[in-house]
Design a protein around this motif. Sequence first.
Motif, PDB file in Angstrom:
ATOM      1  N   GLN A 178       0.881  -1.096  -0.141  1.00  0.00           N
ATOM      2  CA  GLN A 178      -0.108  -0.050   0.192  1.00  0.00           C
ATOM      3  C   GLN A 178       0.679   1.261   0.068  1.00  0.00           C
ATOM      4  O   GLN A 178       0.172   2.500  -0.444  1.00  0.00           O
TER       5      GLN A 178
ATOM      6  N   SER B 297       2.638   4.534  -0.728  1.00  0.00           N
ATOM      7  CA  SER B 297       2.656   5.524  -1.954  1.00  0.00           C
ATOM      8  C   SER B 297       3.409   6.776  -1.623  1.00  0.00           C
ATOM      9  O   SER B 297       3.361   7.195  -0.523  1.00  0.00           O
TER      10      SER B 297
ATOM     11  N   ALA C  78       2.293  10.273  -3.003  1.00  0.00           N
ATOM     12  CA  ALA C  78       1.257  11.187  -3.675  1.00  0.00           C
ATOM     13  C   ALA C  78       1.014  12.290  -3.099  1.00  0.00           C
ATOM     14  O   ALA C  78       1.455  12.661  -1.721  1.00  0.00           O
TER      15      ALA C  78
ATOM     16  N   PRO D  78      -3.908   7.610   0.329  1.00  0.00           N
ATOM     17  CA  PRO D  78      -4.540   6.282  -0.435  1.00  0.00           C
ATOM     18  C   PRO D  78      -5.593   5.864   0.559  1.00  0.00           C
ATOM     19  O   PRO D  78      -5.679   6.203   1.842  1.00  0.00           O
TER      20      PRO D  78
ATOM     21  N   HIS E 276       1.377   6.494   3.373  1.00  0.00           N
ATOM     22  CA  HIS E 276       1.428   7.608   2.547  1.00  0.00           C
ATOM     23  C   HIS E 276       2.652   8.485   2.897  1.00  0.00           C
ATOM     24  O   HIS E 276       2.740   8.893   4.187  1.00  0.00           O
TER      25      HIS E 276
ATOM     26  N   HIS F 293       7.777   6.947  -6.302  1.00  0.00           N
ATOM     27  CA  HIS F 293       6.801   5.960  -6.116  1.00  0.00           C
ATOM     28  C   HIS F 293       6.897   4.578  -6.660  1.00  0.00           C
ATOM     29  O   HIS F 293       6.702   3.504  -6.214  1.00  0.00           O
ATOM     30  N   ASN F 294       7.208   4.814  -8.050  1.00  0.00           N
ATOM     31  CA  ASN F 294       7.335   3.532  -9.018  1.00  0.00           C
ATOM     32  C   ASN F 294       8.710   2.777  -8.319  1.00  0.00           C
ATOM     33  O   ASN F 294       8.505   1.478  -8.429  1.00  0.00           O
TER      34      ASN F 294
ATOM     35  N   THR G 212       7.570   0.882  -5.001  1.00  0.00           N
ATOM     36  CA  THR G 212       6.473  -0.041  -5.041  1.00  0.00           C
ATOM     37  C   THR G 212       7.020  -1.194  -5.864  1.00  0.00           C
ATOM     38  O   THR G 212       6.897  -2.503  -5.708  1.00  0.00           O
TER      39      THR G 212
END
Length: 269
Positions: free
Chosen positions: A215, A217, A219, A223, A230, A245-246, A249
Motif C-alpha cells: 500500500q 505510496s 502522492a 491512499p 502515505h 513511488h514507482n 513499489t
Amino acid sequence: MSEQDNNSKGFIGRFLSLPTDSVPKTIFVAVAVCLVASMVVSAAAVALRPIQAVNALKDKQINILQVAGIYDPNVDVLEAFAAFEPRVLELETGTFTDQFDAASFDDRAAADDPATSIALDNDPAGIVRQAKYVTVYLLRDEAGDLDKVIMPLHGYGLWSTLYGFIALEENGNDIFGLQFYEHAETPGLGAEVDNPRWKALWNGKKLVDENGTLQISVAKTAPAAGADYHVDALAGATLTSVGVHNLVTFWMGESGYEPFLQQLKAGTL
C-alpha cells in the motif's frame, strides 16, 4: 629566397621559416596544446581513479549508516560500518547465497551482466535490466537479534536514475528511512529528495496492510489505506515523485524484495 633554396630546406625547414602568425603554425600550436592537455587530463584521471573509488565507497557507506540512523561524524566510517553484516540476496528465492563474496559484490555490474541479470518487460521503475542478486545489509542489536535491514533500490526519476537505500525494521514492514546517494534531479525541485524534512516523512510508514497488500505510496493525497502508507509528494516535482513511488513499489513488490520480506517476517532466514 629562391624557390630552389626553399625546397632544399625540406618540410620541417619550410615550416619553421613560416611567420609566427601563419595559419599552419597557428593550427600546429592549437593541436599541440590540445594533445598535451588531453594527456595531462587522462593521466590525472587514471591516477585519481583509485582515490575516487575509495571516496565513492565511503560516501555509500555513510549513506547506509545514515539511513539506519547510526551515523556519527565523530566516528570513523569503516569502524562504524563494521556493525553491518552484508549478505548477497537472490531476489527470486528471497534467500541468501554464498555464490558471491558480499564484501566485493558489485550490484551495478551485476545488473549490466546478462549472466547475473534479466531484461524487464514490466519495468515501472525504468531500470531496463534487474540484477538477480543484490547486497543487503543486516544490523543487529547488542543481543545479536536483527534490528534493521538495509536494502538498495534504484529507479528513474525525471532526469536521472536515483540510487538509494531503504531501511526496514526487523518485522520487514515498518520503514525506518529512505534516502538516495546518487541522482541528477532538478535542484530545488526533484533534488528535494535529499531534504531532511522530506526524508523524515518515511520514518514509521508501513509497506503492506493487514492483508499483505502493498500500500505504500508517494502522492499528493493519502491512499484509501490511510496515512500510515502515505508519503507526501514533493512540491513542484511531480515526475520525480512518481519516479520515487514507482521505484519503491517495484522493489518492495513481487519482482523485488517481497519473497525476502515474507521470509523475514516468518523468521525463516
